[in-house]
Design a protein around this motif. Structure first.
Motif, PDB file in Angstrom:
ATOM      1  N   GLY A  87      -8.266 -14.220 -13.519  1.00 57.61           N
ATOM      2  CA  GLY A  87      -7.718 -13.794 -11.985  1.00 57.61           C
ATOM      3  C   GLY A  87      -6.686 -14.645 -11.695  1.00 57.61           C
TER       4      GLY A  87
ATOM      5  N   LEU B  81      -0.451  -2.157  -9.344  1.00 56.19           N
ATOM      6  CA  LEU B  81      -1.607  -2.985  -9.052  1.00 56.19           C
ATOM      7  C   LEU B  81      -2.997  -2.314  -9.741  1.00 56.19           C
ATOM      8  CD1 LEU B  81      -2.480  -5.488  -7.599  1.00 56.19           C
ATOM      9  CD2 LEU B  81      -2.827  -4.294  -5.683  1.00 56.19           C
ATOM     10  N   ILE B  82      -2.906  -0.971  -9.410  1.00 61.57           N
ATOM     11  CA  ILE B  82      -4.264  -0.288  -9.812  1.00 61.57           C
ATOM     12  C   ILE B  82      -4.233  -0.283 -11.389  1.00 61.57           C
ATOM     13  CG2 ILE B  82      -5.337   2.027 -10.143  1.00 61.57           C
ATOM     14  CD1 ILE B  82      -4.198   2.454  -7.493  1.00 61.57           C
TER      15      ILE B  82
ATOM     16  N   ARG C 228       0.793  -1.236   0.031  1.00 64.40           N
ATOM     17  CA  ARG C 228       0.102   0.127  -0.103  1.00 64.40           C
ATOM     18  C   ARG C 228       0.854   1.352   0.055  1.00 64.40           C
ATOM     19  NH1 ARG C 228      -3.881  -0.041   4.946  1.00 64.40           N
ATOM     20  NH2 ARG C 228      -2.109  -0.215   5.983  1.00 64.40           N
TER      21      ARG C 228
ATOM     22  N   PHE D 287      -6.192  -3.272 -13.149  1.00 66.83           N
ATOM     23  CA  PHE D 287      -7.571  -3.020 -13.581  1.00 66.83           C
ATOM     24  C   PHE D 287      -7.761  -1.817 -14.484  1.00 66.83           C
ATOM     25  CE2 PHE D 287     -11.797  -0.834 -12.535  1.00 66.83           C
ATOM     26  CZ  PHE D 287     -12.272  -2.088 -12.261  1.00 66.83           C
TER      27      PHE D 287
ATOM     28  N   ALA E 256     -11.691  -9.165 -10.073  1.00 62.04           N
ATOM     29  CA  ALA E 256     -12.311  -7.955 -10.208  1.00 62.04           C
ATOM     30  C   ALA E 256     -12.148  -7.374 -11.702  1.00 62.04           C
ATOM     31  CB  ALA E 256     -11.951  -6.974  -9.407  1.00 62.04           C
ATOM     32  N   THR E 257     -11.052  -7.454 -12.202  1.00 64.95           N
ATOM     33  CA  THR E 257     -10.783  -6.671 -13.335  1.00 64.95           C
ATOM     34  C   THR E 257     -11.287  -7.689 -14.666  1.00 64.95           C
ATOM     35  OG1 THR E 257      -8.584  -6.047 -12.840  1.00 64.95           O
ATOM     36  CG2 THR E 257      -8.789  -6.474 -15.336  1.00 64.95           C
TER      37      THR E 257
ATOM     38  N   CYS F 208      -3.119 -10.305  -3.654  1.00 60.85           N
ATOM     39  CA  CYS F 208      -3.357  -9.185  -4.309  1.00 60.85           C
ATOM     40  C   CYS F 208      -3.987  -9.097  -5.771  1.00 60.85           C
ATOM     41  CB  CYS F 208      -2.298  -7.704  -3.929  1.00 60.85           C
ATOM     42  SG  CYS F 208      -2.267  -7.584  -2.189  1.00 60.85           S
ATOM     43  N   ALA F 209      -2.920  -9.728  -6.318  1.00 54.23           N
ATOM     44  CA  ALA F 209      -2.946 -10.064  -7.694  1.00 54.23           C
ATOM     45  C   ALA F 209      -4.167 -10.707  -8.090  1.00 54.23           C
ATOM     46  CB  ALA F 209      -1.809 -10.555  -8.565  1.00 54.23           C
TER      47      ALA F 209
ATOM     48  N   ALA G 207      -7.042 -10.985  -6.199  1.00 51.14           N
ATOM     49  CA  ALA G 207      -8.225 -10.108  -6.059  1.00 51.14           C
ATOM     50  C   ALA G 207      -8.571  -9.315  -7.014  1.00 51.14           C
ATOM     51  CB  ALA G 207      -8.002  -9.642  -4.845  1.00 51.14           C
ATOM     52  N   VAL G 208      -7.379  -8.377  -7.306  1.00 52.89           N
ATOM     53  CA  VAL G 208      -7.612  -7.268  -8.278  1.00 52.89           C
ATOM     54  C   VAL G 208      -7.715  -7.933  -9.761  1.00 52.89           C
ATOM     55  CG1 VAL G 208      -6.526  -5.425  -9.514  1.00 52.89           C
ATOM     56  CG2 VAL G 208      -6.307  -5.753  -7.050  1.00 52.89           C
TER      57      VAL G 208
END
Length: 249
Positions: A154, A29-30, A20, A33, A121-122, A114-115, A117-118
Motif C-alpha cells: 500500500g 483510483l478504483i 471524488r 483495486f 485495501a487492494t 487516498c492511494a 488507503a486504496v
C-alpha cells in the motif's frame, strides 16, 4: 477555532471533493483495486498450484497483479494534478487558496492518503483472494513477511502515485507523464534493468517491490528498497512544488 487551524482542513476537504468529482481521478483510483484484485483472481483461478516450483518466491508471486495496479496508481496521481492545468482551473484554485505551498501540500496529502488507503485495501484483498485458490500451498497473513508485504504494498502504490503527481506538476500533462513512466516501468526496468547490474536495484519500481519479497535479492532490503522509492517520490514532489510556486498559473 482559529482561522489558521481551519484553513488547512478546508483546503484538504476541497482537494478531496476534487478527487471524488473528477471521473478520471476517481476511475483511476478504483482501477487500482479492480485491476489488481481482478487479475489476481483470474491468474490464480487459472494457474492455481500447477505452476509452483520450489524456486519461486511465493510471497512475491502473490502480488503479481500489482504490476498492473501500479499503472493505475500512476494514472491516478497524474490525473489528480493535471486537472489543475485544464481551462484555467489552477487560477481558480489559487484564487481560493492564494498560499501556493498550502494548496500543493494539500493536494499531495490527499493524493498520497487516498492511494495508500486504496492501495492497502487492494494488497490485502488480492493476497487473501489469490491464496484462496492455492489449497495446501496457500500462504497466510501469519507467514513471514506477509503483513509487511500487504502494508508495504500500500505504501509502494502511494509512493508511485506521488511520483506521478510530482512529475505532472512539472510537465503539466498527465499524458506526458503516463507516456513516460509506463514505458519506463515496462521496458527500462525489465529489459535494460537486467543489463544494468546492481544499478537497476535503485530504479523506483525494483527498489520498492523488495517489500513484496519473502527473500530479497540484490543490494537492498525490503525497507531500504521502499526508502529508495520514497526518495524518488520526494524528489518528484519537491520538483512539482518548485514548479507550482515559481511558474505562472
Amino acid at each position: 477555532m482559529p482561522a489558521t487551524a481551519v484553513a488547512p482542513l478546508s483546503v484538504l476537504h476541497s482537494e478531496w471533493i476534487k478527487i471524488r468529482s473528477l471521473r478520471g481521478s476517481l476511475g483511476s483510483l478504483i482501477a487500482v483495486f479492480a485491476a489488481t484484485v481482478g487479475i489476481t483472481v483470474l491468474v490464480f483461478a487459472t494457474v492455481g498450484r500447477s505452476e509452483i516450483t520450489s524456486d519461486d518466491d511465493l510471497l512475491l508471486g502473490a502480488f503479481y497483479a500489482l504490476n498492473f495496479g501500479q499503472i493505475a496508481a500512476l494514472a491516478f496521481g497524474a490525473t489528480a494534478v493535471s486537472c489543475e492545468f485544464l481551462n484555467g482551473a489552477l487560477r481558480v484554485s489559487l484564487a481560493a487558496v492564494p498560499r501556493r505551498g498550502l494548496f500543493y501540500a494539500a493536494k499531495a496529502t490527499v493524493v498520497g492518503g487516498c492511494a495508500f488507503a486504496v492501495g492497502t485495501a487492494t494488497t490485502c484483498t488480492a493476497f487473501v483472494a489469490g491464496q484462496a485458490f492455492m489449497g495446501d500451498d496457500a500462504l497466510s497473513l501469519g507467514d513471514p513477511g506477509a503483513v509487511r508485504a500487504c502494508v508495504g504494498g500500500g505504501v509502494y502504490l502511494a509512493l508511485m502515485a506521488l511520483f506521478a503527481a510530482g512529475l505532472t506538476a512539472v510537465l503539466r500533462s498527465a499524458v506526458a507523464v503516463i507516456g513516460t513512466l509506463v514505458p519506463f516501468l515496462l521496458i527500462v526496468s525489465f529489459v535494460i534493468g537486467d543489463m544494468a547490474g546492481s544499478a537497476a536495484d535503485y530504479l523506483p519500481d525494483r527498489a520498492g517491490q523488495q517489500i513484496l519479497r519473502e527473500h530479497t535479492v540484490g543490494s537492498l532490503g525490503p525497507w531500504t528498497g521502499l526508502a529508495v522509492t520514497a526518495l524518488w517520490a520526494a524528489a518528484a514532489v519537491l520538483a512539482g512544488w518548485w514548479s507550482v510556486r515559481r511558474r505562472d498559473a
